[in-house]
Design an enzyme around this catalytic site. Structure first.
Site, PDB file in Angstrom:
ATOM      1  N   LYS A  13       2.413  -1.929  -2.473  1.00 38.75           N
ATOM      2  CA  LYS A  13       1.727  -0.679  -2.849  1.00 38.75           C
ATOM      3  C   LYS A  13       0.319  -0.624  -2.267  1.00 38.75           C
ATOM      4  O   LYS A  13      -0.076   0.365  -1.658  1.00 38.75           O
ATOM      5  CB  LYS A  13       1.665  -0.548  -4.386  1.00 38.75           C
ATOM      6  CG  LYS A  13       3.030  -0.606  -5.064  1.00 38.75           C
ATOM      7  CD  LYS A  13       2.938  -0.451  -6.566  1.00 38.75           C
ATOM      8  CE  LYS A  13       2.171  -1.526  -7.290  1.00 38.75           C
ATOM      9  NZ  LYS A  13       2.752  -2.887  -7.172  1.00 38.75           N
TER      10      LYS A  13
ATOM     11  N   ARG B 202       2.566   1.892 -15.685  1.00 35.83           N
ATOM     12  CA  ARG B 202       3.444   0.716 -15.670  1.00 35.83           C
ATOM     13  C   ARG B 202       4.310   0.666 -16.916  1.00 35.83           C
ATOM     14  O   ARG B 202       5.163  -0.210 -17.029  1.00 35.83           O
ATOM     15  CB  ARG B 202       2.611  -0.557 -15.572  1.00 35.83           C
ATOM     16  CG  ARG B 202       2.295  -0.918 -14.131  1.00 35.83           C
ATOM     17  CD  ARG B 202       1.812  -2.355 -14.023  1.00 35.83           C
ATOM     18  NE  ARG B 202       1.909  -2.802 -12.662  1.00 35.83           N
ATOM     19  CZ  ARG B 202       0.888  -3.281 -11.954  1.00 35.83           C
ATOM     20  NH1 ARG B 202      -0.301  -3.374 -12.488  1.00 35.83           N
ATOM     21  NH2 ARG B 202       1.076  -3.674 -10.709  1.00 35.83           N
TER      22      ARG B 202
ATOM     23  N   ARG C  10      -0.278 -14.405  -0.670  1.00 35.75           N
ATOM     24  CA  ARG C  10      -1.211 -13.286  -0.470  1.00 35.75           C
ATOM     25  C   ARG C  10      -2.660 -13.758  -0.469  1.00 35.75           C
ATOM     26  O   ARG C  10      -3.043 -14.616  -1.266  1.00 35.75           O
ATOM     27  CB  ARG C  10      -1.017 -12.262  -1.603  1.00 35.75           C
ATOM     28  CG  ARG C  10      -2.053 -11.150  -1.575  1.00 35.75           C
ATOM     29  CD  ARG C  10      -1.625  -9.954  -2.383  1.00 35.75           C
ATOM     30  NE  ARG C  10      -1.536 -10.197  -3.808  1.00 35.75           N
ATOM     31  CZ  ARG C  10      -1.158  -9.269  -4.680  1.00 35.75           C
ATOM     32  NH1 ARG C  10      -0.836  -8.053  -4.271  1.00 35.75           N
ATOM     33  NH2 ARG C  10      -1.095  -9.554  -5.958  1.00 35.75           N
TER      34      ARG C  10
ATOM     35  N   ARG D   4      -6.089 -14.401  -5.190  1.00 40.36           N
ATOM     36  CA  ARG D   4      -6.248 -13.868  -6.545  1.00 40.36           C
ATOM     37  C   ARG D   4      -5.843 -14.916  -7.578  1.00 40.36           C
ATOM     38  O   ARG D   4      -4.877 -15.640  -7.387  1.00 40.36           O
ATOM     39  CB  ARG D   4      -5.372 -12.615  -6.721  1.00 40.36           C
ATOM     40  CG  ARG D   4      -6.084 -11.344  -6.346  1.00 40.36           C
ATOM     41  CD  ARG D   4      -5.168 -10.148  -6.339  1.00 40.36           C
ATOM     42  NE  ARG D   4      -4.385  -9.945  -7.551  1.00 40.36           N
ATOM     43  CZ  ARG D   4      -3.652  -8.866  -7.798  1.00 40.36           C
ATOM     44  NH1 ARG D   4      -3.610  -7.878  -6.914  1.00 40.36           N
ATOM     45  NH2 ARG D   4      -2.958  -8.743  -8.902  1.00 40.36           N
TER      46      ARG D   4
ATOM     47  N   ARG E 177       4.123 -12.006 -14.528  1.00 39.82           N
ATOM     48  CA  ARG E 177       3.948 -10.610 -14.098  1.00 39.82           C
ATOM     49  C   ARG E 177       5.288  -9.966 -13.747  1.00 39.82           C
ATOM     50  O   ARG E 177       5.534  -8.816 -14.086  1.00 39.82           O
ATOM     51  CB  ARG E 177       2.996 -10.559 -12.891  1.00 39.82           C
ATOM     52  CG  ARG E 177       1.555 -10.811 -13.318  1.00 39.82           C
ATOM     53  CD  ARG E 177       0.707 -11.281 -12.170  1.00 39.82           C
ATOM     54  NE  ARG E 177       0.537 -10.263 -11.166  1.00 39.82           N
ATOM     55  CZ  ARG E 177       0.320 -10.530  -9.881  1.00 39.82           C
ATOM     56  NH1 ARG E 177       0.259 -11.780  -9.458  1.00 39.82           N
ATOM     57  NH2 ARG E 177       0.149  -9.547  -9.035  1.00 39.82           N
TER      58      ARG E 177
HETATM   59  P1  ADP Z   1       1.161  -4.737  -4.375  1.00 42.40           P
HETATM   60  O1  ADP Z   1      -0.079  -3.924  -4.187  1.00 42.40           O
HETATM   61  O2  ADP Z   1       2.394  -3.874  -4.558  1.00 42.40           O
HETATM   62  O3  ADP Z   1       1.039  -5.779  -5.458  1.00 42.40           O
HETATM   63  P2  ADP Z   1       0.499  -5.824  -1.738  1.00 42.40           P
HETATM   64  O4  ADP Z   1       0.342  -4.590  -0.931  1.00 42.40           O
HETATM   65  O5  ADP Z   1      -0.734  -6.562  -2.124  1.00 42.40           O
HETATM   66  O6  ADP Z   1       1.427  -5.552  -3.041  1.00 42.40           O
HETATM   67  O7  ADP Z   1       1.481  -6.796  -0.922  1.00 42.40           O
HETATM   68  C1  ADP Z   1       1.853  -8.073  -1.466  1.00 42.40           C
HETATM   69  C2  ADP Z   1       1.918  -9.100  -0.346  1.00 42.40           C
HETATM   70  O8  ADP Z   1       3.010  -8.797   0.522  1.00 42.40           O
HETATM   71  C3  ADP Z   1       0.684  -9.161   0.542  1.00 42.40           C
HETATM   72  O9  ADP Z   1       0.500 -10.509   0.910  1.00 42.40           O
HETATM   73  C4  ADP Z   1       1.047  -8.287   1.745  1.00 42.40           C
HETATM   74  O10 ADP Z   1       0.369  -8.683   2.922  1.00 42.40           O
HETATM   75  C5  ADP Z   1       2.547  -8.538   1.855  1.00 42.40           C
HETATM   76  N1  ADP Z   1       3.307  -7.368   2.306  1.00 42.40           N
HETATM   77  C6  ADP Z   1       3.093  -6.068   1.994  1.00 42.40           C
HETATM   78  N2  ADP Z   1       4.023  -5.280   2.571  1.00 42.40           N
HETATM   79  C7  ADP Z   1       4.858  -6.112   3.243  1.00 42.40           C
HETATM   80  C8  ADP Z   1       6.028  -5.918   4.048  1.00 42.40           C
HETATM   81  N3  ADP Z   1       6.536  -4.696   4.255  1.00 42.40           N
HETATM   82  N4  ADP Z   1       6.613  -7.008   4.577  1.00 42.40           N
HETATM   83  C9  ADP Z   1       6.108  -8.256   4.357  1.00 42.40           C
HETATM   84  N5  ADP Z   1       5.026  -8.504   3.629  1.00 42.40           N
HETATM   85  C10 ADP Z   1       4.395  -7.452   3.068  1.00 42.40           C
HETATM   86  P1  AMP Z   2      -2.258  -5.335  -9.853  1.00 38.86           P
HETATM   87  O1  AMP Z   2      -3.543  -5.459  -9.099  1.00 38.86           O
HETATM   88  O2  AMP Z   2      -1.659  -3.967  -9.802  1.00 38.86           O
HETATM   89  O3  AMP Z   2      -1.270  -6.416  -9.491  1.00 38.86           O
HETATM   90  O4  AMP Z   2      -2.634  -5.566 -11.383  1.00 38.86           O
HETATM   91  C1  AMP Z   2      -3.260  -6.771 -11.798  1.00 38.86           C
HETATM   92  C2  AMP Z   2      -3.247  -6.868 -13.307  1.00 38.86           C
HETATM   93  O5  AMP Z   2      -4.006  -5.785 -13.889  1.00 38.86           O
HETATM   94  C3  AMP Z   2      -1.875  -6.781 -13.993  1.00 38.86           C
HETATM   95  O6  AMP Z   2      -1.178  -8.023 -13.981  1.00 38.86           O
HETATM   96  C4  AMP Z   2      -2.293  -6.360 -15.410  1.00 38.86           C
HETATM   97  O7  AMP Z   2      -2.857  -7.446 -16.121  1.00 38.86           O
HETATM   98  C5  AMP Z   2      -3.420  -5.369 -15.122  1.00 38.86           C
HETATM   99  N1  AMP Z   2      -2.912  -3.995 -14.933  1.00 38.86           N
HETATM  100  C6  AMP Z   2      -2.968  -3.267 -13.791  1.00 38.86           C
HETATM  101  N2  AMP Z   2      -2.423  -2.052 -13.976  1.00 38.86           N
HETATM  102  C7  AMP Z   2      -2.000  -2.015 -15.267  1.00 38.86           C
HETATM  103  C8  AMP Z   2      -1.342  -1.046 -16.059  1.00 38.86           C
HETATM  104  N3  AMP Z   2      -1.005   0.159 -15.563  1.00 38.86           N
HETATM  105  N4  AMP Z   2      -1.063  -1.353 -17.343  1.00 38.86           N
HETATM  106  C9  AMP Z   2      -1.412  -2.545 -17.864  1.00 38.86           C
HETATM  107  N5  AMP Z   2      -2.026  -3.509 -17.169  1.00 38.86           N
HETATM  108  C10 AMP Z   2      -2.315  -3.259 -15.872  1.00 38.86           C
END
Ligand code: ADP
Ligand code: AMP
Length: 220
Positions: free
Chosen positions: A16, A91, A130, A163, A174
């Site tokens: 995302k 969520r 990541r 992270r 998660r």
């Molecule tokens: P989210 O925001 O949904 O938690 P991220 O955008 O941070 O996910 O992506 C999670 C991990 O996967 C990151 O390390 C990113 O570089 C990698 N990633 C994102 N999209 C792809 C893809 N299409 N193929 C492979 N790796 C990806």
């Molecule tokens: P993310 O960066 O989207 O992976 O979110 C990191 C963390 O933030 C999650 O594991 C939750 O602890 C909190 N969080 C983010 N979005 C939400 C949501 N919509 N509802 C509840 N907790 C959230």
């Protein structure tokens, strides 16, 4: 005038945040990511940051009431006037219902929900490899999507970090916290005719193309 109210739905690691960078540039709308907002509050050690820290570190969801209030306040800001991209919100179903109500109040209904679908097995690999920019939050992956210059962000040059909730233990929590809720939200938006499911296992470029096509088809 161009309006675009978009939601990115998907499990942690679905891509995302990665896709939000280009899509928000294309549509010139703000990227509203609740996770980023909570991490910024923690970094500033604000009262919100102190309240949410224990949840984020463990990988648990922040309580709905608090999360909804943060988004309600954010959506009041002037930069959302032509739309926004919500990433990581809603969520839970109560959050989705609250979002519908708040958007009805401001007359900006959700137009598209893009569901980035990636099997759980792939997410563990994505999340445990990541690295993110300590300044602008851009996501990279040590092998799947490496930065050009080692530990430095391609976009802003700041240091890349891991992270605290990308440990195998917190990732397991998660995924467990989010799996059924994400499926339930996909059904919720499917019933409303807003859901577009995207195969998130494709390359980053192909996922981007699929999202762009889905948004363009829906606009046509
Ligand atoms: P989210 O925001 O949904 O938690 P991220 O955008 O941070 O996910 O992506 C999670 C991990 O996967 C990151 O390390 C990113 O570089 C990698 N990633 C994102 N999209 C792809 C893809 N299409 N193929 C492979 N790796 C990806
Ligand atoms: P993310 O960066 O989207 O992976 O979110 C990191 C963390 O933030 C999650 O594991 C939750 O602890 C909190 N969080 C983010 N979005 C939400 C949501 N919509 N509802 C509840 N907790 C959230």
């Amino acid at each position: 005038m161009w309006f675009m109210q978009i939601v990115f739905l998907g499990l942690p690691g679905a891509g995302k945040g990665t896709q939000a960078v280009s899509i928000t540039e294309d549509f010139d709308v703000p990227h509203i990511a609740t996770g980023d907002m909570f991490r910024a509050a923690m970094a500033a050690d604000s009262s919100l940051g102190q309240e949410v820290r224990e949840y984020l570190v463990k990988g648990l969801l922040v309580p709905d009431e608090l999360t909804i209030q943060v988004v309600r306040d954010r959506l009041q800001q002037a930069d959302t006037k032509n739309g926004f991209l919500l990433d990581g919100f809603p969520r839970t179903e109560p959050q989705a219902i609250a979002l519908e109500e708040m958007l009805r109040e401001i007359g900006k209904p959700i137009m598209h929900v893009l569901y980035l679908q990636v099997p759980r097995e792939d997410l563990l690999q994505r999340l445990t490899g990541r690295v993110v920019c300590s300044s602008c939050g851009t996501s990279y992956h040590v092998t799947l999507n490496p930065p050009t210059h080692g530990g430095i962000c391609d976009r802003c040059g700041a240091e890349l970090i891991v992270r605290k909730d990308d440990t195998p233990e917190a990732v397991a929590v998660r995924l467990a916290e989010n799996f059924e809720r994400t499926e339930a939200l996909a059904k919720f938006y499917e019933q409303r005719g807003l859901l577009r499911t995207i195969d998130g296992t494709q390359s980053i470029g192909h996922v981007y193309d699929a999202i762009s096509n889905a948004l363009q088809e829906a606009q046509a």
